[in-house]
Design an enzyme around this catalytic site. Structure first.
Site, PDB file in Angstrom:
ATOM      1  N   ARG A   1     -13.972  -7.667  -0.785  1.00 54.79           N
ATOM      2  CA  ARG A   1     -13.329  -7.290   0.484  1.00 54.79           C
ATOM      3  C   ARG A   1     -12.840  -5.835   0.406  1.00 54.79           C
ATOM      4  O   ARG A   1     -12.249  -5.403  -0.570  1.00 54.79           O
ATOM      5  CB  ARG A   1     -12.151  -8.221   0.751  1.00 54.79           C
ATOM      6  CG  ARG A   1     -11.382  -7.908   2.049  1.00 54.79           C
ATOM      7  CD  ARG A   1     -10.152  -7.068   1.812  1.00 54.79           C
ATOM      8  NE  ARG A   1      -9.326  -6.939   3.009  1.00 54.79           N
ATOM      9  CZ  ARG A   1      -8.253  -6.164   3.093  1.00 54.79           C
ATOM     10  NH1 ARG A   1      -7.853  -5.458   2.058  1.00 54.79           N
ATOM     11  NH2 ARG A   1      -7.575  -6.079   4.212  1.00 54.79           N
ATOM     12  N   VAL A   2     -13.091  -5.092   1.466  1.00 50.94           N
ATOM     13  CA  VAL A   2     -12.612  -3.711   1.545  1.00 50.94           C
ATOM     14  C   VAL A   2     -11.669  -3.608   2.743  1.00 50.94           C
ATOM     15  O   VAL A   2     -11.988  -4.107   3.826  1.00 50.94           O
ATOM     16  CB  VAL A   2     -13.786  -2.722   1.709  1.00 50.94           C
ATOM     17  CG1 VAL A   2     -13.275  -1.301   1.897  1.00 50.94           C
ATOM     18  CG2 VAL A   2     -14.721  -2.805   0.501  1.00 50.94           C
ATOM     19  N   GLY A   3     -10.519  -2.980   2.549  1.00 42.61           N
ATOM     20  CA  GLY A   3      -9.560  -2.819   3.636  1.00 42.61           C
ATOM     21  C   GLY A   3      -9.737  -1.496   4.361  1.00 42.61           C
ATOM     22  O   GLY A   3     -10.766  -0.819   4.245  1.00 42.61           O
ATOM     23  N   ASP A   4      -8.702  -1.123   5.109  1.00 37.97           N
ATOM     24  CA  ASP A   4      -8.774   0.093   5.931  1.00 37.97           C
ATOM     25  C   ASP A   4      -8.511   1.366   5.134  1.00 37.97           C
ATOM     26  O   ASP A   4      -8.957   2.449   5.516  1.00 37.97           O
ATOM     27  CB  ASP A   4      -7.753   0.010   7.075  1.00 37.97           C
ATOM     28  CG  ASP A   4      -6.324  -0.182   6.554  1.00 37.97           C
ATOM     29  OD1 ASP A   4      -6.118  -1.025   5.655  1.00 37.97           O
ATOM     30  OD2 ASP A   4      -5.422   0.523   7.042  1.00 37.97           O
TER      31      ASP A   4
ATOM     32  N   GLY B   1      -5.384  -4.795   7.089  1.00 38.87           N
ATOM     33  CA  GLY B   1      -6.467  -3.824   7.195  1.00 38.87           C
ATOM     34  C   GLY B   1      -7.565  -4.164   8.169  1.00 38.87           C
ATOM     35  O   GLY B   1      -8.136  -3.269   8.817  1.00 38.87           O
TER      36      GLY B   1
ATOM     37  N   THR C   1       0.816  -1.197   0.000  1.00 37.49           N
ATOM     38  CA  THR C   1       0.000   0.000   0.000  1.00 37.49           C
ATOM     39  C   THR C   1       0.859   1.260   0.000  1.00 37.49           C
ATOM     40  O   THR C   1       1.962   1.252   0.542  1.00 37.49           O
ATOM     41  CB  THR C   1      -0.830  -0.058   1.290  1.00 37.49           C
ATOM     42  OG1 THR C   1      -1.760  -1.115   1.145  1.00 37.49           O
ATOM     43  CG2 THR C   1      -1.561   1.206   1.594  1.00 37.49           C
TER      44      THR C   1
ATOM     45  N   THR D   1      -0.728   1.474   6.853  1.00 35.45           N
ATOM     46  CA  THR D   1      -0.485   0.299   6.009  1.00 35.45           C
ATOM     47  C   THR D   1      -0.363  -0.918   6.916  1.00 35.45           C
ATOM     48  O   THR D   1       0.183  -0.836   8.007  1.00 35.45           O
ATOM     49  CB  THR D   1       0.799   0.456   5.169  1.00 35.45           C
ATOM     50  OG1 THR D   1       1.099  -0.807   4.547  1.00 35.45           O
ATOM     51  CG2 THR D   1       1.997   0.888   5.987  1.00 35.45           C
ATOM     52  N   GLY D   2      -0.881  -2.036   6.453  1.00 31.84           N
ATOM     53  CA  GLY D   2      -0.807  -3.246   7.265  1.00 31.84           C
ATOM     54  C   GLY D   2      -2.054  -4.075   7.068  1.00 31.84           C
ATOM     55  O   GLY D   2      -2.815  -3.854   6.114  1.00 31.84           O
TER      56      GLY D   2
HETATM   57  N1  ASP Z   1      -3.878  -2.000   4.553  1.00 31.37           N
HETATM   58  C1  ASP Z   1      -4.027  -2.677   3.281  1.00 31.37           C
HETATM   59  C2  ASP Z   1      -5.295  -3.466   3.300  1.00 31.37           C
HETATM   60  O1  ASP Z   1      -5.544  -4.165   4.260  1.00 31.37           O
HETATM   61  C3  ASP Z   1      -2.900  -3.589   2.925  1.00 31.37           C
HETATM   62  C4  ASP Z   1      -1.494  -3.019   3.053  1.00 31.37           C
HETATM   63  O2  ASP Z   1      -1.273  -2.043   3.755  1.00 31.37           O
HETATM   64  O3  ASP Z   1      -0.582  -3.571   2.427  1.00 31.37           O
HETATM   65  O4  ASP Z   1      -6.013  -3.437   2.328  1.00 31.37           O
END
Ligand code: ASP
Length: 317
Positions: free
Chosen positions: A212-215, A238, A184, A235-236
């Site tokens: 699917r929806v992330g953060d 989500g 991300t 980032t991480g």
């Molecule tokens: N935060 C992102 C998600 O979960 C993934 C990422 O940060 O690499 O969609």
């Protein structure tokens, strides 16, 4: 220097397990890409551009760069398609725009901005978001533009293991060229007017369920900006960042509990970790403090230090 003149900038290209040994020769290419985008952002801020314009421009460049999991080179979902998430937020008035599950926006961050400026909504998803892009002349591309061969290989590995993986996370057995272990992207800035802004963009997680929806596109989770407190891009993993309302919780701790940016961010990331989540964030507060914490081994990042120099780092040191 009056605090109103403190320009600040930081960006990230994802947090995760970044293996120093395997990274080798490619490391300098990553560092150069991060430094060039941060340098461009610095020049724009010096020229008086708003933090909002600057974070959009920086994230757009990160989306165009195939090294990162956003825009061109985004990871693939379980159907082998891209579903792109992004958000942008302006701290002055908390104006925000976001998109989730776009299959065609060349630059999801620009679509997020268009949604903010040209619709009455904050968040559009899927087909509706893509139709909005076409109607408002936001550039779109076919699937082939986004998909790199390495991403198909990464998806096949994740499928074989029946895993949903963070792009950069080796603990799930994604043993690819380090080029594919990036993530991300996001940017935060403070402009000469003292205004903050944040933007985040991602392809999400490899082999994620369609839909699917992330953060990243959720205001208050992966993206947040308020001139009274801070601008945040996360980032991480989500799901944990959503459940911890990371961006808003940092803001709330600062404004209601009078915590410093660093204390608030550390407390919130500690909570993410306790729940089992890994990742990091970039943050700038209203006083110009810059803080880039992460609980994974590495996070691609670049920032403007207090002496006005661009710094680039990947690992913890
Ligand atoms: N935060 C992102 C998600 O979960 C993934 C990422 O940060 O690499 O969609």
């Amino acid at each position: 220097m009056p605090s109103s003149q403190l320009i600040r900038f930081a960006l990230h290209g994802g947090a995760g397990v970044i293996d120093r040994e395997h990274f080798g020769a490619r490391e300098s290419a990553y560092r150069e890409a991060l430094a060039a985008i941060a340098q461009d952002a610095h020049s724009r801020l010096l020229a008086g551009e708003t933090s909002f314009d600057v974070v959009e421009a920086a994230v757009k460049q990160l989306e165009d760069c195939p090294f990162f999991n956003a825009g061109h080179g985004a990871v693939l979902n379980a159907d082998g398609a891209v579903e792109l998430d992004a958000a942008i937020m302006r701290g002055r008035d908390r104006a925000a725009g976001a998109v989730a599950g776009s299959k065609s926006a060349r630059n999801p961050v620009c679509l997020a901005r268009a949604i903010m400026e040209k619709s009455e909504h904050v968040l559009l998803i899927g087909d509706g978001a893509d139709a909005f892009a076409r109607a408002h002349e936001v550039a779109t591309e076919p699937l082939a533009y986004f998909v790199l061969p390495e991403r198909l290989q990464q998806l096949n590995l994740a499928r074989a293991e029946n895993r949903i993986t963070l792009d950069h996370d080796e603990k799930y057995g994604v043993q690819l060229n380090p080029k594919d272990k990036t993530g991300t992207v996001g940017a935060v800035a403070r402009d000469i007017h003292g205004s903050l802004a944040a933007a985040t963009s991602t392809g999400g997680m490899t082999n994620k369920m369609p839909g699917r929806v992330g953060d990243a596109p959720l205001i208050g989770a992966g993206t947040w900006a308020d001139d009274e407190t801070c601008a945040i891009s996360a980032t991480g993993h989500g799901e944990f960042f959503i459940r911890c309302a990371v961006g808003y919780d940092i803001h709330a701790r600062m404004i209601y509990a009078d915590q410093s940016l660093a204390n608030a961010a550390d407390a919130v990331l500690a909570r993410v970790q306790t729940m089992g989540g890994t990742g990091g964030l970039i943050a700038i507060d209203h006083l110009g403090n810059t803080y880039l914490p992460f609980n994974s081994p590495g996070m691609y990042r670049a920032w403007l230090d207090n002496a006005g120099k661009i710094q680039v780092a990947i690992y913890r040191d």
